[in-house]
Design a protein around this motif. Sequence first.
Motif, PDB file in Angstrom:
ATOM      1  N   VAL A  11       0.867  -1.185   0.000  1.00  0.00           N
ATOM      2  CA  VAL A  11       0.000   0.000   0.000  1.00  0.00           C
ATOM      3  C   VAL A  11       0.900   1.230   0.000  1.00  0.00           C
ATOM      4  N   ALA A  15       8.449   6.156  -2.906  1.00  0.00           N
ATOM      5  CA  ALA A  15       9.810   5.626  -3.047  1.00  0.00           C
ATOM      6  C   ALA A  15       9.968   4.261  -2.374  1.00  0.00           C
ATOM      7  N   ALA A  16       9.517   4.165  -1.140  1.00  0.00           N
ATOM      8  CA  ALA A  16       9.727   2.927  -0.371  1.00  0.00           C
ATOM      9  C   ALA A  16       8.870   1.781  -0.895  1.00  0.00           C
ATOM     10  N   GLY A  17       7.599   2.077  -1.200  1.00  0.00           N
ATOM     11  CA  GLY A  17       6.697   1.029  -1.658  1.00  0.00           C
ATOM     12  C   GLY A  17       7.124   0.467  -3.008  1.00  0.00           C
ATOM     13  N   ASP A  35      -2.445   2.522  -4.565  1.00  0.00           N
ATOM     14  CA  ASP A  35      -2.197   3.879  -4.054  1.00  0.00           C
ATOM     15  C   ASP A  35      -3.402   4.729  -4.409  1.00  0.00           C
ATOM     16  N   ASN A  53      16.716  15.192  -4.986  1.00  0.00           N
ATOM     17  CA  ASN A  53      17.969  14.916  -4.265  1.00  0.00           C
ATOM     18  C   ASN A  53      17.835  13.484  -3.757  1.00  0.00           C
ATOM     19  N   VAL A 133      -7.412   1.699   0.435  1.00  0.00           N
ATOM     20  CA  VAL A 133      -7.767   0.480   1.168  1.00  0.00           C
ATOM     21  C   VAL A 133      -8.804   0.861   2.223  1.00  0.00           C
ATOM     22  N   THR A 162       2.846   3.954   3.159  1.00  0.00           N
ATOM     23  CA  THR A 162       2.037   5.140   2.868  1.00  0.00           C
ATOM     24  C   THR A 162       2.653   6.436   3.392  1.00  0.00           C
ATOM     25  N   GLY A 163       3.898   6.398   3.817  1.00  0.00           N
ATOM     26  CA  GLY A 163       4.592   7.628   4.198  1.00  0.00           C
ATOM     27  C   GLY A 163       4.046   8.245   5.467  1.00  0.00           C
ATOM     28  N   MET A 170      -1.001  16.402  -1.212  1.00  0.00           N
ATOM     29  CA  MET A 170      -0.455  15.439  -2.163  1.00  0.00           C
ATOM     30  C   MET A 170      -0.868  14.004  -1.828  1.00  0.00           C
ATOM     31  N   GLY A 171      -1.824  13.855  -0.929  1.00  0.00           N
ATOM     32  CA  GLY A 171      -2.321  12.488  -0.656  1.00  0.00           C
ATOM     33  C   GLY A 171      -1.746  11.865   0.606  1.00  0.00           C
ATOM     34  N   THR A 173      -1.448  10.724   4.308  1.00  0.00           N
ATOM     35  CA  THR A 173      -2.433  10.393   5.346  1.00  0.00           C
ATOM     36  C   THR A 173      -1.693   9.764   6.528  1.00  0.00           C
ATOM     37  N   GLU A 375       8.973   6.530   5.233  1.00  0.00           N
ATOM     38  CA  GLU A 375       8.741   7.629   6.175  1.00  0.00           C
ATOM     39  C   GLU A 375       7.753   7.278   7.284  1.00  0.00           C
ATOM     40  N   ASN A 387      16.380  11.179   3.408  1.00  0.00           N
ATOM     41  CA  ASN A 387      15.059  10.557   3.555  1.00  0.00           C
ATOM     42  C   ASN A 387      14.752   9.617   2.395  1.00  0.00           C
TER      43      ASN A 387
HETATM   44  P1  FDA Z   1       5.718   8.792   0.144  1.00  0.00           P
HETATM   45  O1  FDA Z   1       4.991   9.852   0.874  1.00  0.00           O
HETATM   46  O2  FDA Z   1       6.689   9.193  -0.901  1.00  0.00           O
HETATM   47  O3  FDA Z   1       4.700   7.797  -0.539  1.00  0.00           O
HETATM   48  C1  FDA Z   1       3.545   7.355   0.117  1.00  0.00           C
HETATM   49  C2  FDA Z   1       2.511   6.973  -0.926  1.00  0.00           C
HETATM   50  O4  FDA Z   1       1.416   6.409  -0.239  1.00  0.00           O
HETATM   51  C3  FDA Z   1       1.993   8.158  -1.711  1.00  0.00           C
HETATM   52  O5  FDA Z   1       2.031   7.861  -3.093  1.00  0.00           O
HETATM   53  C4  FDA Z   1       0.548   8.337  -1.207  1.00  0.00           C
HETATM   54  O6  FDA Z   1      -0.349   8.770  -2.223  1.00  0.00           O
HETATM   55  C5  FDA Z   1       0.206   6.935  -0.756  1.00  0.00           C
HETATM   56  N1  FDA Z   1      -0.781   6.891   0.316  1.00  0.00           N
HETATM   57  C6  FDA Z   1      -0.815   7.604   1.465  1.00  0.00           C
HETATM   58  N2  FDA Z   1      -1.870   7.251   2.200  1.00  0.00           N
HETATM   59  C7  FDA Z   1      -2.528   6.292   1.507  1.00  0.00           C
HETATM   60  C8  FDA Z   1      -3.690   5.545   1.747  1.00  0.00           C
HETATM   61  N3  FDA Z   1      -4.400   5.708   2.881  1.00  0.00           N
HETATM   62  N4  FDA Z   1      -4.091   4.641   0.814  1.00  0.00           N
HETATM   63  C9  FDA Z   1      -3.382   4.473  -0.347  1.00  0.00           C
HETATM   64  N5  FDA Z   1      -2.274   5.158  -0.624  1.00  0.00           N
HETATM   65  C10 FDA Z   1      -1.846   6.061   0.295  1.00  0.00           C
HETATM   66  N6  FDA Z   1      13.712  13.693   0.566  1.00  0.00           N
HETATM   67  C11 FDA Z   1      14.961  13.562   0.055  1.00  0.00           C
HETATM   68  O7  FDA Z   1      15.681  12.650   0.452  1.00  0.00           O
HETATM   69  N7  FDA Z   1      15.412  14.412  -0.913  1.00  0.00           N
HETATM   70  C12 FDA Z   1      14.636  15.438  -1.409  1.00  0.00           C
HETATM   71  O8  FDA Z   1      15.031  16.156  -2.346  1.00  0.00           O
HETATM   72  C13 FDA Z   1      13.344  15.612  -0.847  1.00  0.00           C
HETATM   73  N8  FDA Z   1      12.567  16.655  -1.230  1.00  0.00           N
HETATM   74  C14 FDA Z   1      11.288  16.764  -0.750  1.00  0.00           C
HETATM   75  C15 FDA Z   1      10.473  17.827  -1.172  1.00  0.00           C
HETATM   76  C16 FDA Z   1       9.186  17.940  -0.705  1.00  0.00           C
HETATM   77  C17 FDA Z   1       8.341  19.097  -1.132  1.00  0.00           C
HETATM   78  C18 FDA Z   1       8.683  16.964   0.201  1.00  0.00           C
HETATM   79  C19 FDA Z   1       7.270  17.044   0.706  1.00  0.00           C
HETATM   80  C20 FDA Z   1       9.478  15.936   0.650  1.00  0.00           C
HETATM   81  C21 FDA Z   1      10.797  15.822   0.185  1.00  0.00           C
HETATM   82  N9  FDA Z   1      11.630  14.795   0.627  1.00  0.00           N
HETATM   83  C22 FDA Z   1      12.910  14.696   0.115  1.00  0.00           C
HETATM   84  C23 FDA Z   1      11.152  13.755   1.553  1.00  0.00           C
HETATM   85  C24 FDA Z   1      10.734  12.518   0.736  1.00  0.00           C
HETATM   86  O9  FDA Z   1       9.847  12.922  -0.277  1.00  0.00           O
HETATM   87  C25 FDA Z   1      10.071  11.469   1.623  1.00  0.00           C
HETATM   88  O10 FDA Z   1      10.899  11.171   2.714  1.00  0.00           O
HETATM   89  C26 FDA Z   1       9.803  10.205   0.817  1.00  0.00           C
HETATM   90  O11 FDA Z   1       8.963  10.496  -0.279  1.00  0.00           O
HETATM   91  C27 FDA Z   1       9.179   9.118   1.680  1.00  0.00           C
HETATM   92  O12 FDA Z   1       8.905   8.021   0.860  1.00  0.00           O
HETATM   93  P2  FDA Z   1       7.740   7.011   1.227  1.00  0.00           P
HETATM   94  O13 FDA Z   1       7.674   6.068   0.075  1.00  0.00           O
HETATM   95  O14 FDA Z   1       7.936   6.491   2.584  1.00  0.00           O
HETATM   96  O15 FDA Z   1       6.418   7.904   1.277  1.00  0.00           O
END
Ligand code: FDA
Length: 402
Positions: A11, A15-17, A35, A53, A133, A162-163, A170-171, A173, A375, A387
Amino acid sequence: MTRASVDVLVVGAGAAGMMAAIEAGRRGRRVLVVDHADRPGEKIRISGGGRCNFTNLGCGPANFLGENPRFATSALRRYTQHDFVKRIDKAGIAWHEKTLGQLFCDDSAKQIVRMLTDDMASAGAALNMKTGVERIARSGDGWSATLSDGSLVAAASLVVATGGKSIPKMGATGWAYDVARQFDIRVTETRPALVPLTFEAGLLETLVPLAGVAVDASVASAPEGAKARKASFKEAMLFTHRGLSGPAILQISSYWREGEAVVASMAPGRDVFEELKAAKATNGRQAVHTALGHIVPRRLAESLCVREGASGNLADLSDKVLRRLDQAVNAWGVKPVGSEGYRTAEVTLGGIDTAALDQQTMQAKAVPGLYFVGEAVDVTGWLGGYNFQWAWSSGWAAGQVC
Ligand code: FDA
């Protein structure tokens, strides 16, 4: 009602998923990624001003916060920044080091999203966007998920990717935390991090005229008794219409707590008192703000002189006044009232308690088949690519076993 059966339900197509899905798919596991957003990897796409980055050459456990920062060590060692760079190279994505080990795409962050979606497709992992979900339940040794389109999915492993809560627009939660609580897994206190700090109206009034001024500063936290939150960062600091921002402030925001001050040195390593004294000796007829303007940006120099009541020529000013200016430049203690919150925070500090997870696999110790990556976990990196590296490493680690 449609029913599907997979080995792994991921889910979150961030990046991680996506990383977990690719690795699991490569092991021959049948993987479904869902997603609720329109497109996968949206945070990758917008990150780093559109160039992402994507990692940091110096990445190690010391660059992370959390109740147990050592938790990240295993995953970071097994899938390193160099491993990710190899992947980027193999995909033909050009990159460069900007500063402090931070690696960015030369062209566009979209290349990384494409690399990941292509890799998912070739690993046989299915991706359903605009699909949330509704419900998760235990079903034998595995899982049963009710998706937002009404279909049921049975899965042996469930990867929650889900971060955190940052940028709800941007979604984002708090869904990962809800799942954790459903299975009695502790969630540590969460708060916005890597976020601009805000100030009370009176102080803000004095800062607003400086909006747009940037200084290379060293900014330190001043925690009351909490050693773990003692930190300082030497990077750019930016005055904005809302308060203070820039990398140095974003970094320190992860260590700051309500009621505490941050201390900024706006000419780090320079002895402002001695420099002003020397200027007074050689050219005492220059205006004090002009002399200070050789040390910090002119608008900032003028503002500091007004604040410290230093006007006129250097020759007319006592050592006491010059020392006050020195303090104002290099030991500016300022108390934020808050931060801009999840609306602009780059990450969420805190999350799934790492004590509840296996550090090799990200699997919940008490709930076999349940994995938390990225995250959502109480592992938060500094600004600078850390991150994303945590997302790659933790996703990779889960993908080896889920
Ligand atoms: P991420 O948030 O990327 O993905 C989660 C996914 O789950 C999303 O696609 C979302 O839609 C989905 N989701 C959430 N809730 C859900 C639900 N209930 N049901 C279904 N889907 C759901 N880090 C870094 O290292 N270098 C950088 O340059 C940057 N720059 C940056 C800029 C900005 C503006 C932000 C906001 C953040 C950054 N970061 C960053 C941080 C980085 O983006 C962040 O740490 C990672 O995206 C985390 O990856 P995850 O896959 O854990 O969560």
